[in-house]
Design a protein around this motif. Structure first.
Motif, PDB file in Angstrom:
ATOM      1  N   GLY A  69     -60.915  34.542  74.886  1.00  0.00           N
ATOM      2  CA  GLY A  69     -60.280  35.435  73.911  1.00  0.00           C
ATOM      3  C   GLY A  69     -58.810  35.150  73.654  1.00  0.00           C
ATOM      4  O   GLY A  69     -58.057  36.052  73.304  1.00  0.00           O
ATOM      5  N   GLN A  70     -58.404  33.910  73.811  1.00  0.00           N
ATOM      6  CA  GLN A  70     -56.978  33.603  73.620  1.00  0.00           C
ATOM      7  C   GLN A  70     -56.677  33.452  72.128  1.00  0.00           C
ATOM      8  O   GLN A  70     -56.763  32.358  71.559  1.00  0.00           O
ATOM      9  N   LYS A 103     -46.552  35.055  72.766  1.00  0.00           N
ATOM     10  CA  LYS A 103     -45.931  34.931  74.077  1.00  0.00           C
ATOM     11  C   LYS A 103     -46.754  35.671  75.137  1.00  0.00           C
ATOM     12  O   LYS A 103     -47.040  35.136  76.209  1.00  0.00           O
ATOM     13  N   ARG A 104     -47.182  36.878  74.820  1.00  0.00           N
ATOM     14  CA  ARG A 104     -47.941  37.677  75.796  1.00  0.00           C
ATOM     15  C   ARG A 104     -49.306  37.057  76.110  1.00  0.00           C
ATOM     16  O   ARG A 104     -49.865  37.265  77.169  1.00  0.00           O
ATOM     17  N   LEU A 105     -49.820  36.284  75.123  1.00  0.00           N
ATOM     18  CA  LEU A 105     -51.125  35.646  75.315  1.00  0.00           C
ATOM     19  C   LEU A 105     -50.993  34.193  75.754  1.00  0.00           C
ATOM     20  O   LEU A 105     -51.973  33.447  75.727  1.00  0.00           O
ATOM     21  N   ALA A 106     -49.779  33.787  76.134  1.00  0.00           N
ATOM     22  CA  ALA A 106     -49.529  32.426  76.612  1.00  0.00           C
ATOM     23  C   ALA A 106     -49.886  31.372  75.570  1.00  0.00           C
ATOM     24  O   ALA A 106     -50.354  30.281  75.889  1.00  0.00           O
ATOM     25  N   PHE A 145     -55.599  30.577  67.423  1.00  0.00           N
ATOM     26  CA  PHE A 145     -56.578  30.661  68.503  1.00  0.00           C
ATOM     27  C   PHE A 145     -56.590  29.368  69.320  1.00  0.00           C
ATOM     28  O   PHE A 145     -56.166  28.309  68.850  1.00  0.00           O
ATOM     29  N   PRO A 155     -54.521  28.847  80.219  1.00  0.00           N
ATOM     30  CA  PRO A 155     -54.207  28.638  78.801  1.00  0.00           C
ATOM     31  C   PRO A 155     -54.692  27.275  78.299  1.00  0.00           C
ATOM     32  O   PRO A 155     -54.720  26.298  79.045  1.00  0.00           O
ATOM     33  N   GLY A 191     -50.427  46.043  79.877  1.00  0.00           N
ATOM     34  CA  GLY A 191     -51.467  45.214  79.272  1.00  0.00           C
ATOM     35  C   GLY A 191     -51.008  44.560  77.980  1.00  0.00           C
ATOM     36  O   GLY A 191     -49.820  44.281  77.814  1.00  0.00           O
ATOM     37  N   VAL A 192     -51.944  44.354  77.059  1.00  0.00           N
ATOM     38  CA  VAL A 192     -51.635  43.609  75.842  1.00  0.00           C
ATOM     39  C   VAL A 192     -51.710  44.478  74.582  1.00  0.00           C
ATOM     40  O   VAL A 192     -51.764  43.960  73.469  1.00  0.00           O
ATOM     41  N   GLY A 198     -56.697  39.406  69.745  1.00  0.00           N
ATOM     42  CA  GLY A 198     -58.074  39.626  69.330  1.00  0.00           C
ATOM     43  C   GLY A 198     -58.824  40.612  70.205  1.00  0.00           C
ATOM     44  O   GLY A 198     -59.439  41.563  69.711  1.00  0.00           O
ATOM     45  N   GLY A 199     -58.752  40.413  71.523  1.00  0.00           N
ATOM     46  CA  GLY A 199     -59.515  41.231  72.455  1.00  0.00           C
ATOM     47  C   GLY A 199     -59.269  42.729  72.346  1.00  0.00           C
ATOM     48  O   GLY A 199     -60.137  43.534  72.678  1.00  0.00           O
TER      49      GLY A 199
END
Ligand SMILES: Cc1ncc(COP(=O)(O)O)c(C=O)c1O
Ligand SMILES: Cc1ncc(COP(=O)(O)O)c(C=O)c1O
Lengths: 355, 355
Positions: A69-70, A103-106, A145, A155, A191-192, A198-199
């Motif tokens: 889910g990145q 950034k938060r999702l690397a 994505f 990642p 959290g995010v 997306g997630g």
């Protein structure tokens, strides 16, 4: 600026689908334009973006988007005024938020000129697709994505950034009733939730379906710990009007910092509407609904613009919010769309001309 | 059963990549076998699965997987014993958990025979890919993602279920030191933490990178509200041994109900090890590390099997967990892998013969 726009390589589609489109009966986000912007991250950097014909994406089955889910995205709109000039609304805020989400999702952050010049080049090529009808616009979807491969939960080393556009009408059809959630949650502290990851959206589908089955259109998320505070809706921030005061919750690491939300706060204040940005408890909203001081509730977001909420459910009780004359929702919606579509002055400098 | 296995259509790859593979030096999840199982959900139902050559997936840019993270997955392993017989470990539990995950993500549930017969047919076709070397196995990745189109934030109308396999060695190379997280979180109460949803993993990448930068290999997640309780690691449940008692946290809607975890609980109990399933506070672990009663800490999961943890960081202090003789980790790891690889009796009925 033009030279930079022209720095973007353009590969034109051989045919157009535009003649099949009924611009008077647009739904939301289903018909895609002839082109898209495409930009790959590989060998440690973002490669030059290109405008290419809208086309399928081919990926290895082990591409990390399928597993972990990145991904992050944005939602924007382009408008065409009576003179045919194309306008965006605070696009740099979307660009900045995309990088905050990344950034938060690397995910590696994008250079500003790739985003802005790529977007402008795409809008130039697909300019005929931007609706002029009242209430319609070109919905713009930038997204990134993980295309890199492998089952290791870490990642990816490759990513795709794409901008695709869909001429769209309104997001909701008909009235919007919401369910204030008591069990499920959208996001965690730490959290995010503040990212357009997306997630965050897939996690809302099941609880939203349960609400739809009960006759509501949307869930109002509450904090995951006590479920006592109103946070936001699926793709909208939430405002309530108690007596004459307009109230919205503060943003946090659980809540998206909506561009519509912050614009409404500023706009309302400039019009002399008393605005409070503070935590909203479910119990005060229920109380206000009972004693008649809850005058309005509405959602605010790019896709839904300002969507009045006609009632809410909570603990198996339904509360109506009767439509009122001189509603803030319609007043603010008219003002903000007039700014967006170049029908009024723009004292805030929010409008952005695409040339 | 055989008739049903043969009900699965097989389209064989014209060539094999197997001769390029160094089975003595396998990493984790990077080399994929020659075939995959593919099964589409469309027109309201799951279509018959097929074994096809491993091949790229082609999707529309508006496919919902790219935007809303609607995906779930599983992780399993196949082992080949000295006689060449192929074994799985509690595969029905993976199947059931996949459907539990799917339900939470509003993905249509799969029929059991599509999963089990499809998996067995695939393992038959790619049987030569199952490593026999000690410590290696065929890592199996079943996954489902939203292939249906459109920008509306709602469940897709089409999905793809795929099983891909990668002969793999160990997940971690070298010692594992963990950081007990004080700020970021993996999941919310009422969220999707108990599901193997793609988005749960991407959300961990950034905090994990921060931990890696500080010299740790993994983050130990704590509850998002107080950060006082130890929950789990990236892809492992967590056990601690205080004096001679083995302790692991209870599962919840924030924590994955790991198959390795529950097998270890049963196995340890059957061997007379005192086991407690109860909430673990960070402070008791720190206290135990200080007074020497913290004998072991290890992660448990399909990919990592049982991974001893050699130390942890918390509030800028590092705590060592010295290696010990007669560690539960090595004792339990030997027992569980002996069962998995058909080297010992299987009093629990966990092993599943693939024929
Ligand atoms: C979760 C969430 N909240 C709020 C919003 C509204 O944000 P904006 O006004 O920037 O579109 C969106 C949509 O963009 C959203 O996805
Ligand atoms: C978050 C998480 N926790 C725990 C586990 C361990 O579960 P299992 O033992 O079923 O592999 C996994 C991996 O599968 C996981 O992804």
């Amino acid at each position: 600026m033009d030279a930079l726009i022209n720095d973007i390589e353009i590969i034109k589609a051989k045919t157009t689908k535009i003649n099949d489109v009924d611009f008077d009966n647009l739904t939301f986000g289903k018909i895609l334009t002839d082109h898209m912007l495409e930009c790959d991250f590989k060998d440690g950097k973002w490669q030059a973006p290109k405008v290419v014909p809208y086309q399928p994406i081919t990926l290895d089955p082990s591409a990390k988007i399928f597993h972990y889910g990145q991904s992050v995205f944005e939602g924007m709109k382009a408008y065409k005024d009576a003179d045919g000039t194309v306008w965006l609304f605070r696009p740099l805020d979307n660009f900045k938020r995309l990088n905050i989400s990344s950034k938060r999702l690397a995910i590696p952050e994008l250079p500003e000129d790739y985003f802005m010049n790529g977007l402008k080049a795409l809008l130039k090529v697909d300019s005929d697709w931007i609706p002029r009808n009242e209430g319609s616009s070109l919905y713009i979807r930038p997204f990134i994505f993980a295309s890199g491969k492998g089952f290791h939960a870490s990642p990816a080393d490759e990513y795709k950034f794409i901008i695709a556009c869909a001429p769209s009408g309104s997001y909701f059809s008909g009235e919007v009733k919401v369910l204030i959630e008591e069990k499920y949650s959208r996001s965690a502290n730490g959290g995010v939730g503040f990212a357009k990851a997306g997630g965050n959206y897939a996690g809302q589908f099941y609880p939203t379906q349960l609400a739809v089955d009960k006759g509501y259109q949307q869930v109002i998320w509450t904090d995951d710990n006590t479920h006592e505070y109103i946070e936001e809706a699926g793709a909208m921030n939430i405002f309530v009007r108690i007596n004459d005061t307009l109230i919205t919750g503060p943003t946090s690491d659980r809540i998206l910092d909506g561009i519509t939300r912050k614009s409404i706060i500023e706009l309302a204040q400039s019009k002399g509407i008393p605005v409070e940005v503070r935590k909203i408890t479910v119990s005060e909203v229920v109380e206000a609904a009972k004693n008649g001081s809850l005058k309005e509730m509405f959602g605010a977001g790019t896709a839904a613009v300002i969507s009045p909420i006609s009632g809410f459910g909570y603990k198996n009780e339904d509360y109506d919010i009767p439509e009122m004359e001189d509603a803030y929702a319609s007043f603010l919606k008219k003002h903000i769309t007039d700014i967006q579509t170049n029908k009024s002055e723009d004292p805030f400098g929010w409008r952005y001309k695409v040339e």
